[in-house]
Structure formats: structure tokens, C-alpha cells
Design an enzyme around this catalytic site. Structure first.
Site, PDB file in Angstrom:
ATOM      1  N   HIS A 201       0.794  -1.224   0.000  1.00 53.66           N
ATOM      2  CA  HIS A 201       0.000   0.000   0.000  1.00 53.66           C
ATOM      3  C   HIS A 201       0.827   1.275   0.000  1.00 53.66           C
ATOM      4  CE1 HIS A 201       0.871  -0.566   4.284  1.00 53.66           C
ATOM      5  NE2 HIS A 201       0.757   0.736   4.392  1.00 53.66           N
TER       6      HIS A 201
HETATM    7  N1  UDP Z   1      -2.389  -5.897   9.400  1.00 54.60           N
HETATM    8  C1  UDP Z   1      -3.626  -6.411   9.705  1.00 54.60           C
HETATM    9  N2  UDP Z   1      -4.457  -6.792   8.680  1.00 54.60           N
HETATM   10  C2  UDP Z   1      -4.087  -6.696   7.375  1.00 54.60           C
HETATM   11  C3  UDP Z   1      -2.798  -6.181   7.074  1.00 54.60           C
HETATM   12  C4  UDP Z   1      -1.976  -5.776   8.110  1.00 54.60           C
HETATM   13  O1  UDP Z   1      -3.982  -6.537  10.871  1.00 54.60           O
HETATM   14  O2  UDP Z   1      -4.882  -7.073   6.492  1.00 54.60           O
HETATM   15  C5  UDP Z   1      -1.548  -5.430  10.520  1.00 54.60           C
HETATM   16  C6  UDP Z   1      -0.186  -6.063  10.590  1.00 54.60           C
HETATM   17  O3  UDP Z   1      -0.249  -7.271  11.330  1.00 54.60           O
HETATM   18  C7  UDP Z   1       0.626  -4.990  11.279  1.00 54.60           C
HETATM   19  C8  UDP Z   1      -0.012  -3.698  10.814  1.00 54.60           C
HETATM   20  O4  UDP Z   1      -1.300  -4.057  10.321  1.00 54.60           O
HETATM   21  O5  UDP Z   1       0.487  -5.088  12.682  1.00 54.60           O
HETATM   22  C9  UDP Z   1       0.812  -3.061   9.735  1.00 54.60           C
HETATM   23  O6  UDP Z   1       0.115  -1.996   9.226  1.00 54.60           O
HETATM   24  P1  UDP Z   1       0.365  -1.377   7.773  1.00 54.60           P
HETATM   25  O7  UDP Z   1       0.982  -2.376   6.900  1.00 54.60           O
HETATM   26  O8  UDP Z   1      -0.930  -0.768   7.373  1.00 54.60           O
HETATM   27  O9  UDP Z   1       1.321  -0.155   8.084  1.00 54.60           O
HETATM   28  P2  UDP Z   1       2.892   0.080   8.050  1.00 54.60           P
HETATM   29  O10 UDP Z   1       3.488  -0.838   9.063  1.00 54.60           O
HETATM   30  O11 UDP Z   1       3.353  -0.144   6.671  1.00 54.60           O
HETATM   31  O12 UDP Z   1       3.043   1.511   8.453  1.00 54.60           O
END
Ligand code: UDP
Length: 351
Positions: A201
Site C-alpha cells: 500500500h
Molecule cells: N495488518 C492487519 N491486517 C491486514 C494487514 C496488516 O492486521 O490485512 C496489521 C499487521 O499485522 C501490522 C499492521 O497491520 O500489525 C501493519 O500496518 P500497515 O501495513 O498498514 O502499516 P505500516 O506498518 O506499513 O506503516
């Protein structure tokens, strides 16, 4: 101690879950949800599953450009800080909500505490990198996930106090992994050990149609079934580019709750992702990670041999998938007690 916490999106709900209840046992927390993620699939389910307290304030400030979003948040947060008069503002990670919380507080003369301070990808094209750097330099208390983050902040000569606490996502993963929900495997028709889990994303991967096409090529070029819980932003960009139907053979799921996602993670052969949090959780779950970026702020996972940066290069991703997993997996991000140390550091700061 009166702490005003600003959260706004999925990874921040996860991170705050390691701290909020503990914080409320020693002081008052005013939880502010900016509404950066307003979709229930990215928001409400996490409050329920992670037992995160209901926010005292809930705004609806998502959408628009990063600049517009941050500006709207600043306008809402400034009067709120004046009326709530917190001793400290607590922010997490690297989103627009993080920067807005930090900047509004610093401008109001309220000390800022930043959890996950000192992470750097050294890629200033990423909006998240700008948010991290600016937040760190506006913070009075910089709470770090790893010794490398501490060293980075020392090299940057930040003015605030730097404390190594470990990573709060480790706390949450250790607590909840035993309750992971494996029912999605059957529902999606995959077998443990025999599929890849993918998430994507980042703006840099999905906002440019050429990059988005390359992402689709990587996901459709894998030799195993790929499960893709699809982020709403990515779904929107794929739809706009007419590429949603090109995800041939990819098993598309809606964004999942934490426990369902952890179930799929624990069953996967390996992970493909551009998420920061998922790179970390893949490591915690002992799953090789193929990162769909050319930089990462979670460099320790790469150095430990568990994470390979392939950008959107299909042959490189296929190569990475062939690599055997390393035999060692040292605790890079602490012992699962980071939340406790965050609260201790906040209490010390008041004393
Ligand atoms: N996550 C979730 N469901 C999903 C995808 C990700 O619960 O369908 C959780 C994942 O386990 C982690 C967090 O969301 O704890 C990561 O968020 P994201 O990838 O949106 O953000 P980033 O870490 O890239 O900032």
C-alpha cells in the site's frame, strides 16, 4: 501525569495497544483518533481485538494530499491541546497523524514523546521518512526500538532524551500470536506452508500506474498461491488503472483484523510486503520476508538474513524466495516489554 495520545491509522492502533492500558494505570490518557484511517476494516476491528480504549476524541480527517491532511489535523489539534492541557503528547511511528501531533504539541510548548523514534530509510521521497525525521527533531523523549535507532539519533544530534525501550509491536505480537485465527486458510483455500502472504500500500508502489503494473507482475509471477489482503488505497488505485482483474490467480481478501492476519502470517511460507510493520512481524513469526521496496528502515532484519529488498523486480523476488532461511533469529527489537519501558520513561520525564 496527563498524556494526550494521537493515533490515526492501523499500525498506530497496534502500537498504542501495547501502551494505552498500562499508561491509564499510572496516569490519565486522552486518546485522540484523527480518523486518518476511518474505514472500519482498518480501524474499529483493532480497537475491539486489541482491547484499545475507545478514543476520547474522534475526528474524521482522512483523505486529500499529505499536506492538506496534516494541515487539517494541526487545525483540530491546536485548540484541543489548549483545552486538554496535557503534560506530554505521545505519538507513534511515521504517519501524518504522528507529525501533526508532534508539531501541534511542540508549537504549543508541550513536550512530545515519540515511540519508534530513530528509524530511517534514507529515502526522502517517502512521506513517512519526512514525518519520522521532523517528528524526532520536535520530540523531547525519543523511544527507540533498536540500538541502531539510538545510534542514528545520536549521530543526528537530536535535542531530546533518547531511550532504548524495544519495539512495542513485539509486545503485541507475542501476546496475540498464540490467539491467531487460522480459519482464513480454509476460507481462502490455502494450505499451511504452501502459500505466500502479500501486502502492499506504499504510495511509491501504488500511486504510479507503471509501478502498480510492476507490482501486479511480481504478485502474479510467484510459483505459489499468493494471498493478498487488499488495502483500500491499493484497491482504489488498481480499479482506477483497470488492473484489478489482472491479479490473475492471486487470492484477494479484504483487509483483515489483527488475529486473522496473524493466522495467515504464521501459516505462510514467506511474506511479500512493502509494509514496515509486516516486515517486522514476518521476522517475529520466523517467515522469510521479500520486501517490495529498495530501502527499509528495518535494516536489522536484512542484516540478519531474513529480509531481502527486491523493489518490484520479479526475477529478484523469485531469487529471494529460493534462499534458505537463516538458522538464527536473534531478538532484534527487544523482549516484548517495550510498553512497560515507554510508560516508565514517561513517568520519569514528569519526575
Ligand atoms: N495488518 C492487519 N491486517 C491486514 C494487514 C496488516 O492486521 O490485512 C496489521 C499487521 O499485522 C501490522 C499492521 O497491520 O500489525 C501493519 O500496518 P500497515 O501495513 O498498514 O502499516 P505500516 O506498518 O506499513 O506503516
Amino acid at each position: 501525569m496527563r498524556v494526550l495520545t494521537v493515533v490515526g491509522n492501523r499500525p498506530q492502533f497496534v502500537k498504542a495497544a501495547a501502551v494505552s492500558s498500562r499508561l491509564r494505570s499510572v496516569g490519565v490518557e486522552v486518546l485522540v483518533h484523527t480518523g486518518q484511517h476511518y474505514d472500519d476494516a482498518l480501524s474499529r476491528v483493532f480497537f475491539d481485538e486489541l482491547a484499545l480504549p475507545r478514543p476520547e476524541y474522534r475526528f474524521d480527517l482522512g483523505g486529500g494530499s499529505n499536506t492538506e491532511q496534516t494541515a487539517r489535523m494541526l487545525s483540530e489539534l491546536a485548540p484541543l491541546l489548549a483545552s486538554e492541557a496535557p503534560d506530554v503528547v505521545l505519538v507513534y511511528g511515521d504517519t501524518n497523524s504522528t507529525l501533526a501531533g508532534a508539531l501541534a504539541a511542540a508549537q504549543a510548548g508541550v513536550p512530545v514523546a515519540h515511540v519508534e523514534a530513530g528509524m530511517r530509510s534514507y529515502d526522502r521521497r517517502m512521506p513517512e521518512e519526512l514525518n519520522r525525521v521532523l517528528t524526532d527533531h520536535a520530540s523531547s523523549l525519543l523511544l527507540c526500538s533498536s540500538p541502531a535507532a539510538v545510534a542514528t539519533l545520536q549521530a543526528e544530534q537530536v535535542v531530546g532524551e533518547v531511550v532504548l525501550v524495544g519495539d512495542v509491536m513485539v509486545d503485541v505480537f507475542e501476546l496475540l500470536a498464540p490467539r491467531a485465527d487460522a480459519s482464513m486458510l480454509e476460507q481462502l483455500g490455502v494450505t499451511a506452508g504452501d502459500y505466500l502472504l502479500a501486502t502492499a500500500h506504499r504510495a511509491g508502489n501504488v500511486d504510479d500506474p507503471e509501478r502498480l503494473r510492476a507490482l501486479v507482475e511480481v504478485l502474479t509471477g510467484m510459483p505459489l498461491p499468493v494471498v493478498l489482503p487488499l488495502h483500500p488505497r491499493t484497491r482504489a488505485r488498481l480499479t482506477e488503472a483497470g488492473l484489478l482483474d489482472a491479479l490473475d490467480g492471486v487470492i484477494v481478501a479484504p483487509p483483515l483484523g489483527y488475529l486473522e492476519f496473524a493466522g495467515l502470517l504464521l501459516g505462510a511460507r514467506a511474506v511479500l510486503t512493502d509494509s514496515g510493520g509486516v516486515q517486522k512481524e514476518a521476522y517475529l513469526a520466523g517467515k522469510p520476508c521479500i520486501t517490495l521496496r529498495d530501502t527499509t528502515e528495518w535494516r536489522e532484519t536484512v542484516e540478519a538474513g531474513w529480509n531481502v529488498l527486491v523493489d518490484l523486480d520479479l526475477p529478484a523476488a523469485l531469487d529471494a524466495l529460493q534462499r534458505p532461511a537463516p538458522s538464527e533469529r536473534p531478538p532484534l527489537y527487544g523482549d516484548g516489554r517495550a510498553g512497560e519501558r515507554v510508560v516508565e520513561a514517561l513517568v520519569r520525564m514528569q519526575g
